[in-house]
Design a protein around this motif. Structure first.
Motif, PDB file in Angstrom:
ATOM      1  N   ALA A 227       9.433  -9.824   8.601  1.00  0.00           N
ATOM      2  CA  ALA A 227       8.887  -9.924   9.955  1.00  0.00           C
ATOM      3  C   ALA A 227       9.148  -8.666  10.761  1.00  0.00           C
ATOM      4  O   ALA A 227       8.325  -8.269  11.604  1.00  0.00           O
ATOM      5  N   SER A 228      10.262  -7.998  10.492  1.00  0.00           N
ATOM      6  CA  SER A 228      10.597  -6.794  11.270  1.00  0.00           C
ATOM      7  C   SER A 228       9.763  -5.592  10.863  1.00  0.00           C
ATOM      8  O   SER A 228       9.452  -4.738  11.698  1.00  0.00           O
ATOM      9  N   VAL A 229       9.367  -5.520   9.589  1.00  0.00           N
ATOM     10  CA  VAL A 229       8.653  -4.327   9.121  1.00  0.00           C
ATOM     11  C   VAL A 229       7.141  -4.451   9.248  1.00  0.00           C
ATOM     12  O   VAL A 229       6.443  -3.430   9.357  1.00  0.00           O
ATOM     13  N   VAL A 230       6.600  -5.663   9.251  1.00  0.00           N
ATOM     14  CA  VAL A 230       5.142  -5.806   9.291  1.00  0.00           C
ATOM     15  C   VAL A 230       4.572  -5.282  10.605  1.00  0.00           C
ATOM     16  O   VAL A 230       3.446  -4.768  10.652  1.00  0.00           O
ATOM     17  N   LYS A 231       5.339  -5.378  11.665  1.00  0.00           N
ATOM     18  CA  LYS A 231       4.857  -4.930  12.976  1.00  0.00           C
ATOM     19  C   LYS A 231       4.654  -3.421  13.033  1.00  0.00           C
ATOM     20  O   LYS A 231       3.914  -2.924  13.887  1.00  0.00           O
ATOM     21  N   ASP A 232       5.331  -2.687  12.126  1.00  0.00           N
ATOM     22  CA  ASP A 232       5.219  -1.232  12.131  1.00  0.00           C
ATOM     23  C   ASP A 232       4.096  -0.719  11.239  1.00  0.00           C
ATOM     24  O   ASP A 232       3.852   0.493  11.188  1.00  0.00           O
ATOM     25  N   LEU A 233       3.425  -1.623  10.523  1.00  0.00           N
ATOM     26  CA  LEU A 233       2.322  -1.194   9.663  1.00  0.00           C
ATOM     27  C   LEU A 233       1.105  -0.830  10.508  1.00  0.00           C
ATOM     28  O   LEU A 233       0.896  -1.390  11.583  1.00  0.00           O
ATOM     29  N   PRO A 234       0.286   0.110  10.027  1.00  0.00           N
ATOM     30  CA  PRO A 234      -0.951   0.441  10.755  1.00  0.00           C
ATOM     31  C   PRO A 234      -1.815  -0.794  10.958  1.00  0.00           C
ATOM     32  O   PRO A 234      -1.811  -1.715  10.129  1.00  0.00           O
TER      33      PRO A 234
ATOM     34  N   GLY B  11       0.819  -1.215   0.000  1.00  0.00           N
ATOM     35  CA  GLY B  11       0.000   0.000   0.000  1.00  0.00           C
ATOM     36  C   GLY B  11       0.852   1.264   0.000  1.00  0.00           C
ATOM     37  O   GLY B  11       1.877   1.346  -0.693  1.00  0.00           O
ATOM     38  N   ARG B  12       0.452   2.243   0.793  1.00  0.00           N
ATOM     39  CA  ARG B  12       1.157   3.529   0.824  1.00  0.00           C
ATOM     40  C   ARG B  12       2.603   3.374   1.306  1.00  0.00           C
ATOM     41  O   ARG B  12       3.454   4.222   1.027  1.00  0.00           O
TER      42      ARG B  12
ATOM     43  N   ASP C 137      -4.877  -1.329  10.580  1.00  0.00           N
ATOM     44  CA  ASP C 137      -5.878  -1.577   9.550  1.00  0.00           C
ATOM     45  C   ASP C 137      -5.267  -1.726   8.163  1.00  0.00           C
ATOM     46  O   ASP C 137      -5.964  -1.679   7.139  1.00  0.00           O
ATOM     47  N   HIS C 138      -3.949  -1.938   8.082  1.00  0.00           N
ATOM     48  CA  HIS C 138      -3.248  -2.032   6.802  1.00  0.00           C
ATOM     49  C   HIS C 138      -3.698  -3.284   6.038  1.00  0.00           C
ATOM     50  O   HIS C 138      -3.857  -4.363   6.621  1.00  0.00           O
ATOM     51  N   SER C 139      -3.873  -3.142   4.729  1.00  0.00           N
ATOM     52  CA  SER C 139      -4.388  -4.239   3.909  1.00  0.00           C
ATOM     53  C   SER C 139      -3.436  -5.436   3.841  1.00  0.00           C
ATOM     54  O   SER C 139      -3.862  -6.554   3.590  1.00  0.00           O
ATOM     55  N   GLY C 140      -2.151  -5.186   4.050  1.00  0.00           N
ATOM     56  CA  GLY C 140      -1.194  -6.273   3.991  1.00  0.00           C
ATOM     57  C   GLY C 140      -0.932  -6.954   5.311  1.00  0.00           C
ATOM     58  O   GLY C 140      -0.229  -7.959   5.380  1.00  0.00           O
ATOM     59  N   ARG C 141      -1.517  -6.427   6.350  1.00  0.00           N
ATOM     60  CA  ARG C 141      -1.230  -6.932   7.689  1.00  0.00           C
ATOM     61  C   ARG C 141      -2.223  -8.020   8.088  1.00  0.00           C
ATOM     62  O   ARG C 141      -3.439  -7.819   8.054  1.00  0.00           O
TER      63      ARG C 141
END
Length: 370
Positions: free
Chosen positions: A354-361, A311-312, A363-367
């Motif tokens: 794994a390290s970056v997914v935790k920082d996504l909002p 996403g963004r 409601d993020h579509s990829g999370r």
């Protein structure tokens, strides 16, 4: 980067506004190049010897790649004239669009899909019609059927879809093709067909064997599973008269003798090819499963790549991979495509993902984290 200065000659406005094709970023040093869906294995046994034996550089190649056409015709039980060989399957895409479409005509395809589709339509003077993917990154074939008008000349179906990964099933394709007027060309782009393990997937050879499917052309390539990306050779199977139209728009002598020899030698190594494909498919499935376990919402992966819906945050995520020596392919605003590369790259990809997914909002579509 495109030069912003004025063009010194008159160029079609739509071409002047069209960005050039953007290749996956090259890798330097010890970085893993996971940006172009290349095969991580060396060429198949006997290929280099065949290429090195083709030494007549002062002679033109066979303009029809006749020996390769005959070999492919035997492989798929069709006539020689039902096979067309060109410098990569994207060349045949361009030829078919040019042969069928011009100003006022429309070319329909899913989006996001292969980034060449829009500009192939524009170069031909036609209008690209983008039909959004479903929420799970699949072709929305009913919506594509609904987009057909009397101006539609070509419909492109990419399966597995590049860059998101899901297939179109045989049942879905058959139902869709039944709704398409018989004088509209359907291009079934199967560049990643060899990597598919889902038994429900559409198969181009099966489609071509069905009655009433004369308007379907199947595209495949030696660039991916066969590992000949650097030699540029792909092929189409379809109705001879449709392929004649493609041949009429092709650049003569574009398939080199070296490419033809390499493809012929590769076809003699099917057992080793299938072994390598199984390794890559297993590595892909393992990577996709581990990414889901790490918190990513990963679409079905049936090519030699996986898709992270960024996403963004896509470009920011790509930078994180880049800094770790992992060159991936970002599509700004949409997501990251990560090719299945060497085994040593898998754990590095997983660690960064794994390290970056935790920082996504949240409601993020990829999370996919709970």
């Amino acid at each position: 980067m495109t030069d912003p200065s004025p063009i010194p000659v008159r160029v079609r406005p739509e071409i002047a506004a069209l960005p050039p094709y953007k290749q996956g970023k090259q890798a330097g040093g010890d970085a893993f190049k996971l940006s172009s869906n290349e095969n991580p294995f060396d060429p198949l046994p006997g290929v280099l010897e065949a290429v090195n034996a083709a030494t007549a550089l002062n002679r033109y190649p066979d303009a029809t790649a006749g020996r390769l056409r005959r070999r492919l015709a035997e492989r798929f039980a069709v006539d020689d004239d039902s096979v067309h060989v060109a410098a990569g399957s994207v060349s045949i895409l361009a030829q078919l669009v040019l042969a069928t479409s011009g100003p006022g005509d429309e070319v329909i395809f899913a989006w996001r899909s292969f980034e060449a589709y829009p500009w192939l339509a524009v170069v031909a003077g036609a209008t690209p019609i983008q039909v959004p993917l479903t929420a799970d990154a699949r072709h929305d074939l009913p919506a594509m059927a609904a987009a057909i008008t009397d101006r539609t000349r070509v419909i492109i179906v990419c399966t597995p879809n590049n860059p998101t990964g899901p297939i179109v099933t045989q049942a879905e394709f058959d139902a869709f093709a039944d709704t398409v007027p018989s004088d509209v060309l359907i291009i079934l782009d199967e560049a990643y067909a060899e990597f598919v393990t889902d038994r429900e997937s559409v198969d181009g050879v099966t489609v071509l064997g069905a009655e009433g499917r004369a308007n379907v052309v199947v595209l495949r390539t030696f660039s991916k599973a066969f590992g000949l990306a650097g030699l540029r050779v792909g092929y189409a199977i379809g109705h001879p008269r449709i392929l004649d139209a493609a041949r009429s728009t092709s650049i003569p002598l574009s398939v080199t003798a070296h490419a033809e020899e390499a493809a012929l030698a590769s076809l003699e190594q099917e057992d080793e090819l299938l072994r390598r494909v199984r390794v890559i498919a297993e590595r892909r499935d393992r990577l996709a499963a581990a990414l889901r376990a790490a918190g990513w919402r990963i679409p079905q992966a049936q090519g030699n790549f996986v898709w992270l819906p960024g996403g963004r945050e896509t470009l920011e995520l790509a930078d994180a991979f880049d800094e770790a020596g992992l060159i991936v392919r970002p599509f700004a605003g949409d997501g990251l495509r990560i090719s299945v590369g060497e085994e040593d790259s898998v754990e590095k990809v997983l660690a960064i993902a794994a390290s970056v997914v935790k920082d996504l909002p949240e409601d993020h579509s990829g999370r996919g984290l709970a």
